[in-house]
Design a protein around this motif. Structure first.
Motif, PDB file in Angstrom:
ATOM      1  N   VAL A  84       0.708  -1.465   0.071  1.00 39.28           N
ATOM      2  CA  VAL A  84       0.211   0.195   0.247  1.00 39.28           C
ATOM      3  C   VAL A  84       0.428   1.177  -0.165  1.00 39.28           C
ATOM      4  O   VAL A  84       1.633   1.269   1.166  1.00 39.28           O
ATOM      5  CB  VAL A  84      -0.675   0.069   1.127  1.00 39.28           C
ATOM      6  N   ALA A  85       0.858   2.142  -0.867  1.00 43.76           N
ATOM      7  CA  ALA A  85       1.344   3.344  -0.786  1.00 43.76           C
ATOM      8  C   ALA A  85       1.298   4.590  -0.375  1.00 43.76           C
ATOM      9  O   ALA A  85      -1.050   4.938  -0.934  1.00 43.76           O
ATOM     10  CB  ALA A  85       1.832   3.100  -2.570  1.00 43.76           C
ATOM     11  N   ASP A  86       1.499   4.929   0.082  1.00 39.33           N
ATOM     12  CA  ASP A  86       0.915   7.086   0.844  1.00 39.33           C
ATOM     13  C   ASP A  86       1.170   7.238  -0.974  1.00 39.33           C
ATOM     14  O   ASP A  86       2.301   8.064  -1.279  1.00 39.33           O
ATOM     15  CB  ASP A  86       1.829   7.144   1.462  1.00 39.33           C
ATOM     16  N   LEU A  87       0.556   8.081  -1.974  1.00 36.11           N
ATOM     17  CA  LEU A  87       0.342   8.751  -3.137  1.00 36.11           C
ATOM     18  C   LEU A  87      -0.196  10.325  -2.103  1.00 36.11           C
ATOM     19  O   LEU A  87      -0.712  11.462  -3.170  1.00 36.11           O
ATOM     20  CB  LEU A  87      -0.866   8.196  -3.831  1.00 36.11           C
ATOM     21  N   ASP A  88       0.175  10.866  -1.280  1.00 33.55           N
ATOM     22  CA  ASP A  88      -0.267  12.290  -0.396  1.00 33.55           C
ATOM     23  C   ASP A  88      -1.689  12.375  -1.132  1.00 33.55           C
ATOM     24  O   ASP A  88      -2.579  12.128  -0.982  1.00 33.55           O
ATOM     25  CB  ASP A  88       0.534  13.141  -1.182  1.00 33.55           C
ATOM     26  N   THR A  89      -1.689  14.105  -1.450  1.00 31.96           N
ATOM     27  CA  THR A  89      -3.141  13.713  -2.523  1.00 31.96           C
ATOM     28  C   THR A  89      -3.353  14.040  -3.448  1.00 31.96           C
ATOM     29  O   THR A  89      -4.743  13.776  -4.314  1.00 31.96           O
ATOM     30  CB  THR A  89      -3.576  16.079  -2.282  1.00 31.96           C
ATOM     31  N   LEU A  95      -7.796  15.027 -12.929  1.00 30.33           N
ATOM     32  CA  LEU A  95      -6.595  14.611 -13.535  1.00 30.33           C
ATOM     33  C   LEU A  95      -5.381  14.366 -13.458  1.00 30.33           C
ATOM     34  O   LEU A  95      -5.027  13.051 -13.534  1.00 30.33           O
ATOM     35  CB  LEU A  95      -6.641  15.840 -14.467  1.00 30.33           C
ATOM     36  N   ASN A  96      -4.558  14.859 -12.179  1.00 30.52           N
ATOM     37  CA  ASN A  96      -3.405  14.434 -11.749  1.00 30.52           C
ATOM     38  C   ASN A  96      -3.386  13.215 -10.835  1.00 30.52           C
ATOM     39  O   ASN A  96      -2.888  12.072 -11.192  1.00 30.52           O
ATOM     40  CB  ASN A  96      -2.818  15.502 -10.723  1.00 30.52           C
ATOM     41  N   VAL A  97      -4.096  13.207 -10.669  1.00 25.78           N
ATOM     42  CA  VAL A  97      -4.903  11.646  -9.927  1.00 25.78           C
ATOM     43  C   VAL A  97      -4.772  10.335 -10.520  1.00 25.78           C
ATOM     44  O   VAL A  97      -3.910   9.256 -10.273  1.00 25.78           O
ATOM     45  CB  VAL A  97      -6.205  11.917  -8.757  1.00 25.78           C
ATOM     46  N   GLN A  98      -5.213  10.577 -11.070  1.00 27.25           N
ATOM     47  CA  GLN A  98      -5.858   9.601 -12.776  1.00 27.25           C
ATOM     48  C   GLN A  98      -4.251   9.861 -13.364  1.00 27.25           C
ATOM     49  O   GLN A  98      -4.166   7.942 -12.734  1.00 27.25           O
ATOM     50  CB  GLN A  98      -6.261  10.246 -13.693  1.00 27.25           C
ATOM     51  N   GLN A 117      -5.868  16.892   2.188  1.00 32.03           N
ATOM     52  CA  GLN A 117      -4.648  18.245   2.156  1.00 32.03           C
ATOM     53  C   GLN A 117      -4.874  19.230   1.521  1.00 32.03           C
ATOM     54  O   GLN A 117      -5.034  18.908   0.064  1.00 32.03           O
ATOM     55  CB  GLN A 117      -3.884  17.930   3.422  1.00 32.03           C
ATOM     56  N   ALA A 118      -4.697  20.042   1.371  1.00 29.94           N
ATOM     57  CA  ALA A 118      -4.424  21.768   0.681  1.00 29.94           C
ATOM     58  C   ALA A 118      -3.122  20.951   0.305  1.00 29.94           C
ATOM     59  O   ALA A 118      -2.184  20.813   1.347  1.00 29.94           O
ATOM     60  CB  ALA A 118      -4.599  22.433   0.882  1.00 29.94           C
ATOM     61  N   ARG A 140     -12.207  13.517  -5.979  1.00 24.23           N
ATOM     62  CA  ARG A 140      -9.972  12.932  -6.330  1.00 24.23           C
ATOM     63  C   ARG A 140     -10.450  11.427  -6.749  1.00 24.23           C
ATOM     64  O   ARG A 140      -9.854  10.531  -7.284  1.00 24.23           O
ATOM     65  CB  ARG A 140      -9.488  13.702  -6.141  1.00 24.23           C
ATOM     66  N   ILE A 141     -11.138  11.265  -5.593  1.00 13.99           N
ATOM     67  CA  ILE A 141     -11.464   9.915  -5.529  1.00 13.99           C
ATOM     68  C   ILE A 141     -12.332   8.976  -6.509  1.00 13.99           C
ATOM     69  O   ILE A 141     -11.600   8.236  -6.520  1.00 13.99           O
ATOM     70  CB  ILE A 141     -12.922   9.437  -4.273  1.00 13.99           C
ATOM     71  N   ARG A 142     -13.147   9.565  -7.041  1.00 12.39           N
ATOM     72  CA  ARG A 142     -13.858   9.285  -8.156  1.00 12.39           C
ATOM     73  C   ARG A 142     -13.182   8.779  -9.235  1.00 12.39           C
ATOM     74  O   ARG A 142     -13.150   7.759 -10.512  1.00 12.39           O
ATOM     75  CB  ARG A 142     -15.380  10.252  -8.086  1.00 12.39           C
ATOM     76  N   ALA A 143     -12.227  10.211  -9.514  1.00 15.18           N
ATOM     77  CA  ALA A 143     -11.099   9.647 -10.995  1.00 15.18           C
ATOM     78  C   ALA A 143     -10.761   8.334 -10.088  1.00 15.18           C
ATOM     79  O   ALA A 143     -10.097   7.884 -11.230  1.00 15.18           O
ATOM     80  CB  ALA A 143     -10.416  10.865 -11.197  1.00 15.18           C
ATOM     81  N   ALA A 144      -9.686   8.439  -9.387  1.00 15.85           N
ATOM     82  CA  ALA A 144      -9.028   7.516  -8.621  1.00 15.85           C
ATOM     83  C   ALA A 144     -10.043   6.175  -9.537  1.00 15.85           C
ATOM     84  O   ALA A 144      -9.004   5.165  -9.908  1.00 15.85           O
ATOM     85  CB  ALA A 144      -8.338   7.312  -7.253  1.00 15.85           C
TER      86      ALA A 144
END
Length: 249
Positions: A84-89, A95-98, A117-118, A140-144
């Motif tokens: 499991v990786a910590d992917l920060d924000t 788009l960045n999250v994707q 977090q900001a 962001r969650i939906r994008a992932a």
């Protein structure tokens, strides 16, 4: 990860077991191998540890996506257990999250934490944290989740909220539910400040819950067995190995 099984599927299987999933924090290929050899069935990377060992800097948003993923690839390559990786924000907007999630999946990561977090973010047990609007993080969650669906993969999304410190527990619980509704498989409320708050978090959600145990942190430091009894499904001890190595050096 060398297994031919989808690493996310293996991770889900471990989370669904009656016993709490215990994940030690690792930060390079050697620490990952040692954790697996010690018998742990899953491992975890933290941005704190990678920032400290790669940059010699605190966890204040200085670590970039490329630096984090480069280190993660070196760890996953030698493992046969899920990571499991910590992917920060997620390093930006939806788009960045994707892109971040896609590259993590390419690296063989089984699941990832995305926090609200900001940017620049801070270590979850520091003060003066700032969080984005809850709906922004839900996007962001939906994008992932969209990336996971498009790739027909089993990547485990862990939705983290840091709202407890700036806005209180009730807001953190509200956000956790929003993130579960948006597609998070696991809810992670960072930095509860008492055992009673831990119990509330563990009881609040239908999806699995995640506890973070940091020596000297804001959350009571409890053994895994006790957290399992409270009702948590996953516990990470992200800095124990790093702190021990630091003392030895």
């Amino acid at each position: 990860m060398t297994s031919e099984t989808d690493p996310g599927t293996e991770l889900r299987s471990r989370i669904e077991e009656p016993e709490i999933a215990v994940m030690p924090g690792v930060y390079d290929a050697l620490s990952g191998l040692l954790a697996e050899q010690a018998g742990f069935g899953t491992v975890f990377t933290s941005g704190f540890s990678i920032s400290a060992t790669r940059l010699g800097e605190p966890d204040l948003g200085l670590l970039t996506m490329s630096e984090n993923l480069d280190q993660i690839r070196s760890i996953v390559g030698g493992l046969s257990v899920p990571l499991v990786a910590d992917l920060d924000t997620g390093y930006g907007n939806a788009l960045n999250v994707q892109r971040t999630v896609s590259e993590a999946m390419d690296a063989g990561v089984a699941g990832g934490i995305l926090e609200d977090q900001a940017w620049p973010k801070r270590c979850g047990h520091m003060e003066q944290k700032r969080v984005v609007d809850a709906e922004e993080h839900a996007r962001r969650i939906r994008a992932a989740a969209d990336v996971r669906a498009e790739r027909e993969a089993d990547f485990v999304i862990i939705g983290r909220t840091d709202a407890r410190e700036p806005h209180g527990l009730e807001e953190a619980l509200r956000r956790g539910q929003m993130y579960a509704d948006a597609g998070a498989d696991v809810v992670f409320v960072e930095a509860p400040q008492s055992r009673a708050e831990l119990e509330t978090v563990a009881d609040e959600f239908a999806v699995p819950t995640f506890a973070n145990m940091i020596e000297g942190g804001r959350t009571p430091y409890l053994p895994a067995e006790e957290l399992g009894t409270i009702g948590f499904d996953i516990v990470v001890y992200p800095l124990s190995g790093l702190f021990a190595a630091t003392r030895a050096l």
